[in-house]
Design an enzyme around this catalytic site. Structure first.
Site, PDB file in Angstrom:
ATOM      1  N   GLN A  64       0.826  -1.219   0.000  1.00  0.00           N
ATOM      2  CA  GLN A  64       0.000   0.000   0.000  1.00  0.00           C
ATOM      3  C   GLN A  64       0.854   1.261   0.000  1.00  0.00           C
ATOM      4  OE1 GLN A  64      -2.018  -0.684   3.634  1.00  0.00           O
ATOM      5  NE2 GLN A  64      -3.779  -1.691   2.719  1.00  0.00           N
ATOM      6  N   HIS A 106       5.069  -7.377 -14.236  1.00  0.00           N
ATOM      7  CA  HIS A 106       6.446  -7.668 -13.795  1.00  0.00           C
ATOM      8  C   HIS A 106       7.098  -8.673 -14.741  1.00  0.00           C
ATOM      9  CE1 HIS A 106       5.481  -5.613 -10.014  1.00  0.00           C
ATOM     10  NE2 HIS A 106       6.780  -5.555  -9.823  1.00  0.00           N
TER      11      HIS A 106
HETATM   12  C1  LIG Z   1      -4.625  -4.866  -3.906  1.00  0.00           C
HETATM   13  C2  LIG Z   1      -4.510  -3.513  -3.271  1.00  0.00           C
HETATM   14  C3  LIG Z   1      -5.016  -2.447  -4.231  1.00  0.00           C
HETATM   15  C4  LIG Z   1      -5.335  -3.523  -2.001  1.00  0.00           C
HETATM   16  O1  LIG Z   1      -5.212  -2.286  -1.378  1.00  0.00           O
HETATM   17  P1  LIG Z   1      -5.727  -2.099   0.129  1.00  0.00           P
HETATM   18  O2  LIG Z   1      -5.436  -0.691   0.499  1.00  0.00           O
HETATM   19  O3  LIG Z   1      -5.154  -3.178   0.974  1.00  0.00           O
HETATM   20  O4  LIG Z   1      -7.272  -2.347  -0.019  1.00  0.00           O
HETATM   21  P2  LIG Z   1      -8.428  -2.176   1.063  1.00  0.00           P
HETATM   22  O5  LIG Z   1      -9.264  -3.393   1.011  1.00  0.00           O
HETATM   23  O6  LIG Z   1      -7.838  -1.785   2.372  1.00  0.00           O
HETATM   24  O7  LIG Z   1      -9.335  -0.988   0.502  1.00  0.00           O
HETATM   25  C5  LIG Z   1      -8.820   0.107  -0.118  1.00  0.00           C
HETATM   26  C6  LIG Z   1      -9.938   1.051  -0.488  1.00  0.00           C
HETATM   27  O8  LIG Z   1     -11.042   0.342  -1.052  1.00  0.00           O
HETATM   28  C7  LIG Z   1     -12.229   0.713  -0.347  1.00  0.00           C
HETATM   29  N1  LIG Z   1     -13.132  -0.428  -0.290  1.00  0.00           N
HETATM   30  C8  LIG Z   1     -12.979  -1.556   0.437  1.00  0.00           C
HETATM   31  N2  LIG Z   1     -14.031  -2.374   0.214  1.00  0.00           N
HETATM   32  C9  LIG Z   1     -14.853  -1.726  -0.646  1.00  0.00           C
HETATM   33  C10 LIG Z   1     -16.101  -2.046  -1.267  1.00  0.00           C
HETATM   34  N3  LIG Z   1     -16.709  -3.210  -1.036  1.00  0.00           N
HETATM   35  N4  LIG Z   1     -16.628  -1.152  -2.126  1.00  0.00           N
HETATM   36  C11 LIG Z   1     -16.014   0.017  -2.380  1.00  0.00           C
HETATM   37  N5  LIG Z   1     -14.855   0.386  -1.837  1.00  0.00           N
HETATM   38  C12 LIG Z   1     -14.270  -0.480  -0.977  1.00  0.00           C
HETATM   39  C13 LIG Z   1     -11.762   1.110   1.016  1.00  0.00           C
HETATM   40  O9  LIG Z   1     -12.685   1.972   1.640  1.00  0.00           O
HETATM   41  C14 LIG Z   1     -10.487   1.821   0.709  1.00  0.00           C
HETATM   42  O10 LIG Z   1     -10.778   3.136   0.251  1.00  0.00           O
HETATM   43  P3  LIG Z   1      -9.795   4.382   0.499  1.00  0.00           P
HETATM   44  O11 LIG Z   1      -8.529   4.036  -0.256  1.00  0.00           O
HETATM   45  O12 LIG Z   1     -10.516   5.522  -0.095  1.00  0.00           O
HETATM   46  O13 LIG Z   1      -9.591   4.444   1.972  1.00  0.00           O
HETATM   47  C15 LIG Z   1      -3.033  -3.181  -2.877  1.00  0.00           C
HETATM   48  O14 LIG Z   1      -2.520  -4.210  -2.082  1.00  0.00           O
HETATM   49  C16 LIG Z   1      -2.137  -3.006  -4.062  1.00  0.00           C
HETATM   50  O15 LIG Z   1      -2.052  -1.928  -4.598  1.00  0.00           O
HETATM   51  N6  LIG Z   1      -1.439  -4.093  -4.505  1.00  0.00           N
HETATM   52  C17 LIG Z   1      -0.634  -4.116  -5.683  1.00  0.00           C
HETATM   53  C18 LIG Z   1       0.535  -3.244  -5.540  1.00  0.00           C
HETATM   54  C19 LIG Z   1       1.494  -3.451  -6.647  1.00  0.00           C
HETATM   55  O16 LIG Z   1       1.461  -4.370  -7.377  1.00  0.00           O
HETATM   56  N7  LIG Z   1       2.418  -2.551  -6.775  1.00  0.00           N
HETATM   57  C20 LIG Z   1       3.413  -2.673  -7.751  1.00  0.00           C
HETATM   58  C21 LIG Z   1       4.562  -1.940  -7.302  1.00  0.00           C
HETATM   59  S1  LIG Z   1       5.971  -2.248  -8.279  1.00  0.00           S
END
Ligand SMILES: CC(C)(COP(=O)(O)OP(=O)(O)OC[C@H]1O[C@@H](n2cnc3c(N)ncnc32)[C@H](O)[C@@H]1OP(=O)(O)O)[C@@H](O)C(=O)NCCC(=O)NCCS
Length: 507
Positions: A396, A436
């Site tokens: 995150q 990747h």
């Molecule tokens: C998969 C991923 C997106 C999950 O993110 P996360 O922050 O753990 O997800 P969460 O479940 O906590 O929820 C995030 C958001 O979704 C919202 N959400 C959760 N459930 C929801 C639902 N049912 N409906 C709508 N929104 C929802 C949350 O409120 C939160 O919103 P906010 O950001 O405005 O606070 C994250 O782990 C990620 O980006 N992974 C890939 C990263 C990557 O590959 N990076 C490459 C770098 S080289």
């Protein structure tokens, strides 16, 4: 001020402190009590002639008169005599102390000293390997063929196609279905076309290919976001014509940092498109937050860091990484676990240090440089991922532009369509794993899925760390996965690359 002479007694001490206070010198706490507090009782007794700044504080005026005053004075006295109080040692976690700057500096000094030996060994063993000319050969095989540069120029065609499609959609010349189809073809070609060129043109080098494919991947994510946001604007404007159109694309007609707010479809211009293409973000907005002006000193500092760090990165890669990789290339005759571990650990330290340097170079210096140049206001390119106590927190926070894109354009749309959290997270990691693998396998012309599996392995790892490890243990597990995980993938590719390209020659 903290020590005082018992022979002179507390009263003398009080007078001295009062006079010092009168001169405006800051007061230090005495035995845990604020001197200012102990002086407050005296303040009334001391008359100060404002005109001449004279102090009149005779012993008579500060002598206790009533019983209660005497008692108070006795308590004061015993307070001053005591030099102990109930308190924790600084290194106890319950002390609440958390300033470890000195310890951090110590770690850096130890790191430098312990690596100085490795550096000397490397220098004595291999001599100076840093060669700036060799860097050019990493990008160019044939001085008369510049396929990577050509590919970069051609990328403008895809940008123009996305803008043209959006303009047609805004005018109603394309239906939504046709627009969607054109966007899909455009986006698919952005991934297929450069990959085909890399695979088919022999003069493409692996480094040049990885660089170009990286740029195309960034453009792909940007144009996907561009398509989505313009679609959202159209949807809102058709649902509730003027009122809602304003609420998304133009909340108010105010000025923002001296700029007019842009409303849909006024954003569909070449200038707006190229601002987005060069801005350090993957998520499109009609009105990005803008900084008021370019700070020249900040810009020059970031430029200096960029130039210095890129040379350091290249130099350390040539001098440190490549010899280790070359010596690890030949597959081991037998599956000797200790030798395999030795190879892994030898690669882990330089790989990790270079990755950290790359992080600073890319996410801090380069992104801030382009943001400052473009007066792009949102500088949150990373958060405190180094404190991650879970793998989820790491993903995150380490790459905010990608994380924001994943949330806005993939994860939340999936959740809104009714997919559960687990499926949506797996889908995001699957997409990330695909990219990747794409960025490694295509330039190496070798499809092995190690990068893909490394990314997909984050899901069970996140579950394991979240379930069994907390606090510092969780943080250590995240660091271990970064330090050990990456060189495992590197060694896998190196091994396979050797087998594919050199084993036949050796045989
Ligand atoms: C998969 C991923 C997106 C999950 O993110 P996360 O922050 O753990 O997800 P969460 O479940 O906590 O929820 C995030 C958001 O979704 C919202 N959400 C959760 N459930 C929801 C639902 N049912 N409906 C709508 N929104 C929802 C949350 O409120 C939160 O919103 P906010 O950001 O405005 O606070 C994250 O782990 C990620 O980006 N992974 C890939 C990263 C990557 O590959 N990076 C490459 C770098 S080289």
């Amino acid at each position: 001020m903290g020590d005082w002479n018992t022979a002179t007694g507390p009263i003398t001490r009080r007078r001295r402190a009062t006079i010092t206070a009168g001169r405006g010198v800051s007061l230090q706490p005495v035995n845990g009590r604020s001197t200012a507090a102990s002086l407050s009782s005296l303040a009334a007794d001391i008359s100060i002639d404002d005109g001449h700044r004279k102090l009149d504080c005779s012993l008579e005026t500060i002598r206790p008169k009533t019983k209660s005053e005497k008692k108070k004075r006795r308590n004061d006295f015993s307070d001053r005599m005591s030099c102990h109080k109930t308190q924790e040692s600084l290194l106890s976690s319950t002390s609440g102390y958390n300033n470890y700057r000195g310890i951090l500096n110590w770690c850096v000094v130890m790191l430098v000293l312990s690596n100085a030996r490795l550096f000397l060994e490397n220098l004595l063993g291999y001599g100076v390997l840093v060669d700036p000319i060799q860097v050019i050969s990493l990008f160019l095989n044939d001085p008369y063929s510049w396929p990577a540069a050509c590919l970069l120029i051609v990328s403008n065609v895809f940008i123009a196609a996305a803008l043209y499609t959006e303009r047609q959609l805004s005018k109603g010349s394309f239906s939504e279905a046709v627009g969607f189809l054109v966007h899909c073809i455009n986006l698919a070609n952005m991934l297929i076309f450069p990959a085909a060129v890399v695979l088919l043109v022999p003069s493409m080098t692996p480094v040049g290919s990885a660089f170009v494919l990286g740029i195309y991947t960034i453009l792909f994510l940007k144009l996907y976001s561009y398509k989505d946001v313009n679609l959202w604007c159209r949807e809102l404007s058709t649902v509730k014509a003027k009122k809602l159109a304003r609420s998304l694309s133009c909340p108010s007609e105010q000025h923002f940092s001296g700029n007019h707010k842009v409303c849909y479809p006024g954003n569909l211009t070449i200038r707006d498109m190229y601002y987005f293409v060069f801005a350090p973000t993957l998520c499109y907005e009609l009105n990005f937050p803008r900084s008021p002006k370019i700070r020249m000193s900040f810009l020059l500092r970031r430029l200096f860091e960029m130039l210095f760090l890129i040379q350091l990165l290249v130099g350390l890669t040539q001098q440190w990484m490549i010899p280790i990789i070359q010596s690890s290339m030949k597959p081991l005759e037998d599956m000797d676990l200790s030798r395999m571990t030795e190879r892994l650990l030898r690669l882990a330290v330089p790989n990790h240090l270079l990755w950290l340097m790359f992080f600073y170079w890319f996410f801090h210096s380069s992104m801030n440089f382009s943001a400052e140049l473009l007066r792009f206001g949102d500088r949150q390119f990373y958060k405190d991922w180094w404190n991650s106590e879970s793998v989820t927190y790491f993903w995150q926070n380490w790459n905010i532009p990608v994380h924001k894109w994943c949330l806005r354009h993939f994860y939340k749309p999936l959740l809104r369509r009714g997919c559960n959290k687990m499926v949506s997270q797996s889908a995001v990691f699957f997409l990330s794993a695909f990219f990747h693998e794409y960025l490694v396998s295509v330039p190496l012309r070798m499809f092995r899925l190690w990068a893909f599996m490394g990314m997909m392995a984050q899901l069970p790892l996140a579950w394991f760390v979240g379930r069994f490890l907390r606090g510092n243990y969780g943080n250590a597990a995240v660091w271990m996965s970064l330090i050990i995980g990456q060189p495992i993938a590197v060694l896998m590719y190196v091994h396979d690359y050797y087998v594919l390209h050199y084993r036949a020659e050796a045989d």
